[in-house]
Design a protein around this motif. Structure first.
Motif, PDB file in Angstrom:
ATOM      1  N   UNK A 181     -64.795 -23.992   0.786  1.00 60.34           N
ATOM      2  CA  UNK A 181     -64.734 -23.115   1.041  1.00 60.34           C
ATOM      3  C   UNK A 181     -65.258 -21.676   1.968  1.00 60.34           C
ATOM      4  N   UNK A 182     -66.460 -21.684   1.053  1.00 62.46           N
ATOM      5  CA  UNK A 182     -68.434 -20.995   1.454  1.00 62.46           C
ATOM      6  C   UNK A 182     -68.303 -20.636   2.358  1.00 62.46           C
ATOM      7  N   UNK A 183     -68.608 -21.750   3.275  1.00 58.40           N
ATOM      8  CA  UNK A 183     -69.358 -22.247   4.354  1.00 58.40           C
ATOM      9  C   UNK A 183     -68.028 -21.477   5.301  1.00 58.40           C
ATOM     10  N   UNK A 184     -66.651 -22.456   4.774  1.00 59.27           N
ATOM     11  CA  UNK A 184     -66.371 -22.542   6.433  1.00 59.27           C
ATOM     12  C   UNK A 184     -65.274 -21.083   5.941  1.00 59.27           C
ATOM     13  N   UNK A 185     -64.990 -20.377   4.864  1.00 57.87           N
ATOM     14  CA  UNK A 185     -64.929 -19.084   5.171  1.00 57.87           C
ATOM     15  C   UNK A 185     -65.965 -17.635   5.705  1.00 57.87           C
ATOM     16  N   UNK A 186     -67.332 -18.085   5.915  1.00 56.56           N
ATOM     17  CA  UNK A 186     -67.720 -17.234   5.688  1.00 56.56           C
ATOM     18  C   UNK A 186     -68.149 -17.274   7.163  1.00 56.56           C
ATOM     19  N   UNK A 187     -67.566 -18.137   7.879  1.00 58.74           N
ATOM     20  CA  UNK A 187     -68.022 -18.325   9.145  1.00 58.74           C
ATOM     21  C   UNK A 187     -66.741 -18.820  10.511  1.00 58.74           C
ATOM     22  N   UNK A 188     -66.024 -18.176   9.580  1.00 61.27           N
ATOM     23  CA  UNK A 188     -64.357 -18.163  10.002  1.00 61.27           C
ATOM     24  C   UNK A 188     -64.499 -16.826  10.699  1.00 61.27           C
ATOM     25  N   UNK A 189     -64.202 -17.434  11.994  1.00 59.33           N
ATOM     26  CA  UNK A 189     -63.298 -15.793  12.757  1.00 59.33           C
ATOM     27  C   UNK A 189     -62.238 -15.377  13.348  1.00 59.33           C
ATOM     28  N   UNK A 231     -56.942  -9.192   9.320  1.00 60.75           N
ATOM     29  CA  UNK A 231     -57.961  -7.951   9.258  1.00 60.75           C
ATOM     30  C   UNK A 231     -57.803  -6.732  10.233  1.00 60.75           C
ATOM     31  N   UNK A 232     -57.373  -7.326  11.418  1.00 61.35           N
ATOM     32  CA  UNK A 232     -57.011  -6.593  12.454  1.00 61.35           C
ATOM     33  C   UNK A 232     -58.485  -5.797  12.890  1.00 61.35           C
ATOM     34  N   UNK A 233     -59.441  -5.945  12.675  1.00 63.01           N
ATOM     35  CA  UNK A 233     -61.210  -5.603  13.456  1.00 63.01           C
ATOM     36  C   UNK A 233     -61.244  -4.600  12.509  1.00 63.01           C
ATOM     37  N   UNK A 234     -60.234  -4.360  11.557  1.00 60.57           N
ATOM     38  CA  UNK A 234     -60.949  -2.957  10.621  1.00 60.57           C
ATOM     39  C   UNK A 234     -62.320  -2.538  10.065  1.00 60.57           C
ATOM     40  N   UNK A 294     -67.394 -11.968  13.588  1.00 63.99           N
ATOM     41  CA  UNK A 294     -67.110 -11.364  15.021  1.00 63.99           C
ATOM     42  C   UNK A 294     -67.878 -10.478  15.393  1.00 63.99           C
ATOM     43  N   UNK A 295     -69.125 -10.322  15.099  1.00 67.89           N
ATOM     44  CA  UNK A 295     -69.716  -9.425  15.460  1.00 67.89           C
ATOM     45  C   UNK A 295     -70.853  -9.987  15.926  1.00 67.89           C
ATOM     46  N   UNK A 296     -70.757 -11.818  16.184  1.00 69.91           N
ATOM     47  CA  UNK A 296     -71.676 -12.546  16.770  1.00 69.91           C
ATOM     48  C   UNK A 296     -70.782 -12.480  17.837  1.00 69.91           C
ATOM     49  N   UNK A 297     -69.535 -12.611  18.057  1.00 74.50           N
ATOM     50  CA  UNK A 297     -68.720 -12.854  19.350  1.00 74.50           C
ATOM     51  C   UNK A 297     -68.864 -11.615  19.349  1.00 74.50           C
ATOM     52  N   UNK A 298     -69.180 -10.727  19.353  1.00 75.72           N
ATOM     53  CA  UNK A 298     -69.050  -9.249  20.172  1.00 75.72           C
ATOM     54  C   UNK A 298     -70.200  -9.457  21.117  1.00 75.72           C
ATOM     55  N   UNK A 299     -71.098  -9.654  20.412  1.00 72.85           N
ATOM     56  CA  UNK A 299     -72.796  -9.927  21.024  1.00 72.85           C
ATOM     57  C   UNK A 299     -72.556 -10.970  22.207  1.00 72.85           C
ATOM     58  N   UNK A 300     -71.650 -12.207  21.914  1.00 70.97           N
ATOM     59  CA  UNK A 300     -71.956 -13.635  22.441  1.00 70.97           C
ATOM     60  C   UNK A 300     -70.576 -12.739  24.002  1.00 70.97           C
ATOM     61  N   UNK A 301     -69.721 -12.376  23.855  1.00 66.18           N
ATOM     62  CA  UNK A 301     -68.092 -12.067  24.359  1.00 66.18           C
ATOM     63  C   UNK A 301     -68.712 -11.297  25.734  1.00 66.18           C
ATOM     64  N   UNK A 302     -68.720 -10.320  25.042  1.00 65.73           N
ATOM     65  CA  UNK A 302     -68.835  -9.345  25.754  1.00 65.73           C
ATOM     66  C   UNK A 302     -70.389  -8.337  26.057  1.00 65.73           C
TER      67      UNK A 302
END
Lengths: 290, 363
Positions: free
Chosen positions: A224-232, A239-242, A248-256
């Protein structure tokens, strides 16, 4: 003579296992160890004026651990994941217990099928489905409003609570399966022996069933911990990116920004957190059943 | 009308943000060969080019099969092209300002204006500086739209939506979704402050950051197109900032309460262009395809594709009155007058903007 035959057999078996494991080892080497090593190296590189510059600078690590809103993504991730794991265990354990000891084998199969149903649904679809339930005009608010329990709709969607809800829905079932699998292995003779020695039902549970089921809890909790902490997906949709979690921080760096060095730092940090959690739970993960 | 100009740079443009992720995935995948049998045209395009309604007339007229590979994000397109062999692809659709990235790599075929209905296209699109690189045209504008605001007019005052002040209007606290693309969002804020997107410098960023963070109390969620559409349709929010026709137009026929506009302070345009691959073995067919897409009929179909609606580049596009109304056809002249294209920033400014955006999400 028979010793020689036995030794030859062992040698052949050793040869077979040696060769049989080679493909998996090579695969792991190519697709895990090598990319991991590359990621570690890249984490020291810099992205300067849109280009990757090879260097051995710790600037990305300093920036990640020295910038409040970036570091906060790590604490957010840990908080959300711990809450998810704890709530999932609390919900899953009684369910697994009832399933293992209070339900007839015939019904156990039916209930187990229901338990795995969430795994049959696509992750994205499941998350959007939850929005239909918890949104302002969703089912929960509709019912509560029409029953006159609330005047204003509850704000459930696009919150941390919504993210945890989405996670718990999935992981409760996962934990139920791992705990159930553990509980059904416990021999009834242990309880009989304890009861013969005067133990109450509560004592039997606390001193026999619970300790012996810890491996099942630990395995489920770790997964649970491993999957949840890596889930995007779940924090993004529910969560609506609030708030930003590490994926999400990783995706921001990679995708943008195509800032792979900074994304690598975050990924390595996430991996280190998982290593720490593994170290904590390793004792139980390795525990052999009696 | 303003002359639409663009700064060059290696930053990341519209649609690139989600696309890079897919690009990374694509890069890690094993190389894929795209079949290219006789009588086929392979097009690497956005999802709005996949409609049968758009492709079938061309296929029937030319007796060919059009193979569509849909992508999202310039980074993804580059990755796919890198994995392909020369000649695999015939037609490319990309963000017009990103054309330079492809042209400089020698991927695109120079185009002759005489072969295309350039005169029928809206002038501000064809005069944009990014249309030609070194005086050579590599892409023809085919569709465009704006970053502005989409909203539910039953829930908000439409007059409030025409001013950028709506971003900080306390009346809509908790009723706002933001389309998750940092670049135009911050450019819109810059426009509201009287700073032209092209002129954003490092010195401007602290003030833009302050305005961005001040917007957060109004924001209920930040998400991709599907997420913000979903929130708007479900009634979780009433306003989508940084969105416009591409966010709601395809929903408007069934949900007339939805609408969109751009701010009086200024609009921010996105423009997509269509090109021919230099290594295409079917350049003539590809050229015919471009003309099919740019034809009045093709433009009408493209503008109202199932994937997303937006304004056609061709002023003669065949659209119904209702469709024109949804796309605010009659207001385009005024929109052009006060709009500038969303262009690529310098890499250092771009990186700083992303940091500010991350802080905004976390705040």
């Amino acid at each position: 003579m028979s010793d020689l035959k036995g030794r030859n057999k062992k040698l052949k078996y050793f040869e077979f296992t040696r060769w049989a494991t080679q493909p998996a080892l090579i695969f792991t080497l190519i697709f895990f160890v090598t990319p991991l090593a590359i990621m570690v190296v890249i984490s020291f590189w810099q992205r300067v004026y849109g280009k990757l510059v090879a260097s051995w600078s710790g600037a990305n690590y300093i920036k990640f651990f020295g910038t409040d809103y970036l570091l906060e993504s790590l604490t957010n991730s840990i908080e959300v994941t711990l809450a998810t794991t704890a709530i999932s265990i609390l919900l899953a354990y009684p369910l697994a217990y009832i399933l293992a000891y209070r339900i007839s084998p015939k019904w156990q199969k039916v209930i187990l099928i229901f338990a795995v149903l969430p795994f049959w649904t696509a992750y994205v679809v499941r998350s959007y489905s939850w929005l239909l339930v918890i949104s302002e005009n969703g089912i929960i608010n509709f019912v509560l409003t029409h029953l006159g329990i609330i005047d204003q709709p509850l704000q459930m969607a696009y919150t941390r609570g919504a993210t945890i809800l989405g996670f718990v829905h999935f992981f409760t079932m996962l934990l139920t399966l791992t705990i159930y699998a553990n509980l059904v292995q416990i021999k009834p003779s242990y309880w009989k022996a304890a009861e013969d020695l005067g133990a109450s039902k509560l004592q039997v549970f606390l001193r026999i069933t619970l300790p012996l089921s810890i491996p099942g809890v630990a395995v489920g909790a770790f997964i649970t911990f491993v999957i949840a902490i890596g889930d995007y997906i779940t924090p993004q949709i529910l969560g609506g990116s609030t708030e930003v979690l590490v994926p999400q921080a990783i995706m921001l760096q990679v995708s943008r920004a195509a800032n792979f060095p900074m994304a690598s730092v975050m990924s390595i940090t996430l991996m280190l957190v998982i290593v720490v959690v593994y170290a904590i739970t390793a004792k139980h993960l390795k525990m052999n059943r009696v | 009308m303003k002359n639409l100009t663009s700064k060059s740079g290696s930053g990341i443009n519209r649609r690139t943000f989600l696309g890079y992720a897919a690009g990374v995935s694509a890069m890690s995948a094993l190389p894929v060969r795209y079949s290219h049998a006789a009588g086929e045209l392979n097009i690497l395009v956005w999802c709005d080019h996949a409609d049968a309604l758009l492709l079938k007339p061309f296929e029937e007229a030319h007796g060919v099969k059009v193979n569509v590979k849909s992508y999202e994000g310039t980074g993804t397109a580059l990755s796919i092209i890198e994995q392909s062999s020369p000649g695999d692809w015939d037609v490319l659709v990309v963000d017009a300002p990103d054309t330079r990235v492809f042209a400089e790599q020698g991927i695109l075929e120079p185009l002759d204006d005489a072969n295309f209905p350039i005169g029928d296209l809206f002038e501000p699109l064809t005069s944009a500086a990014f249309n030609s690189i070194g005086g050579v045209r590599y892409a023809v504008p085919e569709k465009f739209g704006y970053y502005g605001v989409a909203y539910n007019k039953d829930k908000v005052d439409a007059a409030d939506m025409r001013t950028a002040e709506v971003m900080w209007n306390e009346q809509y606290k908790g009723r706002v979704a933001v389309y998750d693309y940092y670049f135009p969002a911050m450019q819109l804020i810059a426009i509201s402050m009287g700073i032209a997107p092209d002129n954003i410098s490092m010195d401007h960023l602290p003030a833009i950051r302050e305005k961005l963070l001040a917007m957060k109390p109004n924001v209920k969620l930040v998400g991709d197109i599907v997420s913000v559409q979903n929130a708007l349709v479900n009634g979780d929010v009433d306003i989508v900032l940084n969105g416009a026709e591409f966010t709601v137009s395809n929903l408007m026929p069934s949900m007339p309460a939805l609408d969109w506009t751009i701010f009086d302070e200024g609009g921010l345009m996105w423009i997509q262009g269509i090109s021919v691959f230099k290594d295409s073995n079917r350049k003539e067919l590809a050229s015919h395809f471009l003309n099919h897409i740019l034809s009045p009929q093709g433009q009408g179909t493209l503008a109202t594709s199932e994937c997303y609606w937006a304004m056609p580049a061709n002023s003669l596009a065949v659209l119904s009155d209702d469709q024109r109304k949804i796309l605010r056809w009659d207001e385009q002249a005024a929109f052009f007058e006060r709009s500038v294209p969303s262009t690529i920033s310098q890499p250092d400014i771009d990186a700083a903007m992303l940091d500010i955006w991350t802080e905004f999400l976390q705040s």
